[in-house]
Each structure stands twice: as C-alpha cells, then as structure tokens.
Write a protein that holds these residues in place. Structure first.
Motif, PDB file in Angstrom:
ATOM      1  N   ILE A   1       0.819  -1.213   0.000  1.00  0.00           N
ATOM      2  CA  ILE A   1       0.000   0.000   0.000  1.00  0.00           C
ATOM      3  C   ILE A   1       0.856   1.268   0.000  1.00  0.00           C
ATOM      4  CG2 ILE A   1      -0.214  -0.061   2.524  1.00  0.00           C
ATOM      5  CD1 ILE A   1      -2.977   1.290   2.134  1.00  0.00           C
TER       6      ILE A   1
ATOM      7  N   LEU B   1       0.328   3.947  -3.050  1.00  0.00           N
ATOM      8  CA  LEU B   1      -0.305   5.255  -2.855  1.00  0.00           C
ATOM      9  C   LEU B   1       0.476   6.359  -3.562  1.00  0.00           C
ATOM     10  CD1 LEU B   1      -1.356   5.078   0.909  1.00  0.00           C
ATOM     11  CD2 LEU B   1      -2.866   5.105  -1.077  1.00  0.00           C
TER      12      LEU B   1
ATOM     13  N   GLU C   1      -7.240   1.771  -8.514  1.00  0.00           N
ATOM     14  CA  GLU C   1      -7.210   1.350  -7.116  1.00  0.00           C
ATOM     15  C   GLU C   1      -6.841  -0.128  -7.035  1.00  0.00           C
ATOM     16  OE1 GLU C   1      -7.492   3.282  -4.612  1.00  0.00           O
ATOM     17  OE2 GLU C   1      -8.422   5.082  -5.453  1.00  0.00           O
TER      18      GLU C   1
ATOM     19  N   THR D   1      -5.383  -0.105  -1.355  1.00  0.00           N
ATOM     20  CA  THR D   1      -5.770   1.304  -1.439  1.00  0.00           C
ATOM     21  C   THR D   1      -7.283   1.457  -1.401  1.00  0.00           C
ATOM     22  OG1 THR D   1      -5.738   1.290  -3.884  1.00  0.00           O
ATOM     23  CG2 THR D   1      -3.696   1.873  -2.736  1.00  0.00           C
TER      24      THR D   1
END
Length: 261
Positions: A200, A204, A212, A216
């Motif tokens: 993650i 990000l 996505e 996330t």
C-alpha cells in the motif's frame, strides 16, 4: 522458571499482534452491520455483498494483474541476475549484488518518494507502468535472495557433465539447472506476487488517478466509514497473503524432494 517465563512472554506478544486479526476475521461473519460483541449470528452476508461491489471487484482485478506481472518480471530478472552473479565472473559483482538488494534496506516510503521525485524530474506522469516498475524494484531483491540461495547449493559438476555429453548451455539451463532451481523460482514468484498484492505504501505514491488496488481500496473505504464489508475484504486479504506463501513453501518442499534436493 526462566524458560517458562520466556515462553509465556512470547505467547503474549504473539497474542497481542494477532488478536486484532482474529477479531477482523470473526466480525466478517457477523450477521449484524455493527461490529460489536456479542455477535448476533453467523452469516456470509458481507462476503456476498463484497462480491457484488463493482469498485472492489475492479480493485481485485487490478491487484491480480499487477501482482501477476510483477511476479513474472521480477522472477525472470531475478533468475537471470542470480545466474550471472553465481555462475559467472562479473566485474564489480559485489557492488551489483549490493545495488540489487538495496531496496530491502531502504524504507519503502523513502524508496517510493525517491522514485516519484525522480520521475517528476524527468517529467514522467503517473501510470500503471510506473506502478508496475515500482513493484518490480521492491520485489526483485526477494526473488534474487531466494533463487541465489538455491543456486549456490546446486553442484556445478552436474551442469558440466551435461555439457560434456553434448548439451549446449541453453539446453543445460532448461533441462538441468532450471528444474533444480524450480522450487526457489516458484517460491520467489509467489513471494513477489504476495508482496505486490499486499503493498500500500508505494502504491499510494505511484498509482495514477482512478486506479485502485485492494489495499488502497480498503484505505479509501476506511476514510469514509467503517463498513462490515471491510472486515470481509480484510479476511480475504489475510487468506491470500498468508495462504500463498504457505502454498509456495509446500510446493517448494515437494519439488525439492522430487529433485533430490
């Protein structure tokens, strides 16, 4: 008394670490939409709603594609790099090996920001390719370490015997070396897939807008509200990120036994 106290302390530490995970798994089967105890009943309701959520399904599809591509590229590059560093004399091989392993030593958030700033300096926009590149950089050292450990244990005279009987270097690799390396190759690929699927921090920073992954997506859902679907999604993530390495370990052990290693 000392060993007993140490065992008790170890159990308490592991309990403190994994009790929240157990609570998430337990609440994912709660019939009520409020995550509280005592549970009002046992239900698969949230897993059904999870399977009908288009945003989560898109995130799963993205994570699976990203993880598969990351595993494929990292495993290919990791096998080639391991062969070059173990089987051949490469100028500056110690520096090259350190450079390839360096992403493990650098905190992921530092690596993520550094890559993002470097690409911004080159005026390269965020894209799925950038996201894939970041995941390959982060997972490649794990593949190299696993494959190198296996390759060092393979006797060189087996390969030399095959070549003395007329096999070319390519034939020797695909018929002798690769089958003997296969447990480590599969284990490295599964590790790369699992790390990519579960990442993650770097994602990000690297993902483009509108894309996505599962982690996330969970983060985005938590910012709005705590839905019971998050518990179900967390359970699925736990099963995948724990089950895949265990599966890889079992496959690697089975292949090692079959190959006599």
């Amino acid at each position: 008394m000392g060993w007993g106290a140490l065992r008790l302390y170890t159990l308490l530490v592991y309990g403190f670490m994994f009790l929240p995970v157990g609570v998430v798994v337990l609440l994912s089967f709660n019939a009520s939409q409020f995550g509280s105890f005592p549970m009002t009943g046992f239900s698969f309701r949230w897993f059904v709603e999870l399977a009908q959520n288009d945003a989560i399904l898109r995130a799963f599809r993205t994570s699976l594609i990203l993880g598969a591509l990351t595993a494929l590229i990292s495993t290919t590059l990791g096998v080639l790099a391991s062969l070059a560093l173990v089987r051949y004399r490469v100028p500056g091989e110690n520096y090259i090996s350190t450079l390839l392993i360096a992403p493990i030593l650098v905190p992921e958030v530092v690596l993520a920001v550094a890559l993002l700033l470097f690409l911004n300096f080159l005026e390269v926009n965020k894209s799925f390719t950038l996201l894939l590149l970041g995941h390959v950089i982060f997972t490649l050292p794990f593949v190299i370490l696993v494959v190198q450990a296996r390759l060092v244990s393979i006797r060189r005279d087996i390969e030399e015997a095959a070549q003395s009987l007329g096999a070319s270097p390519v034939q020797t690799f695909f018929q002798i070396t690769l089958p003997l390396m296969m447990p480590a190759v599969l284990a490295g690929a599964l590790f790369a897939f699992t790390i990519s699927f579960d990442d993650i921090t770097g994602t990000l920073f690297w993902k483009p807008g509108g894309v996505e992954t599962v982690p996330t997506q969970i983060f985005s859902m938590l910012r709005n509200s705590i839905s019971p679907e998050i518990n179900a999604l967390g359970t699925v993530m736990i099963v995948m990120t724990v089950g895949l390495p265990l599966l890889g370990l079992a496959l690697a052990r089975a292949l090692a036994i079959r190959s006599g290693g």
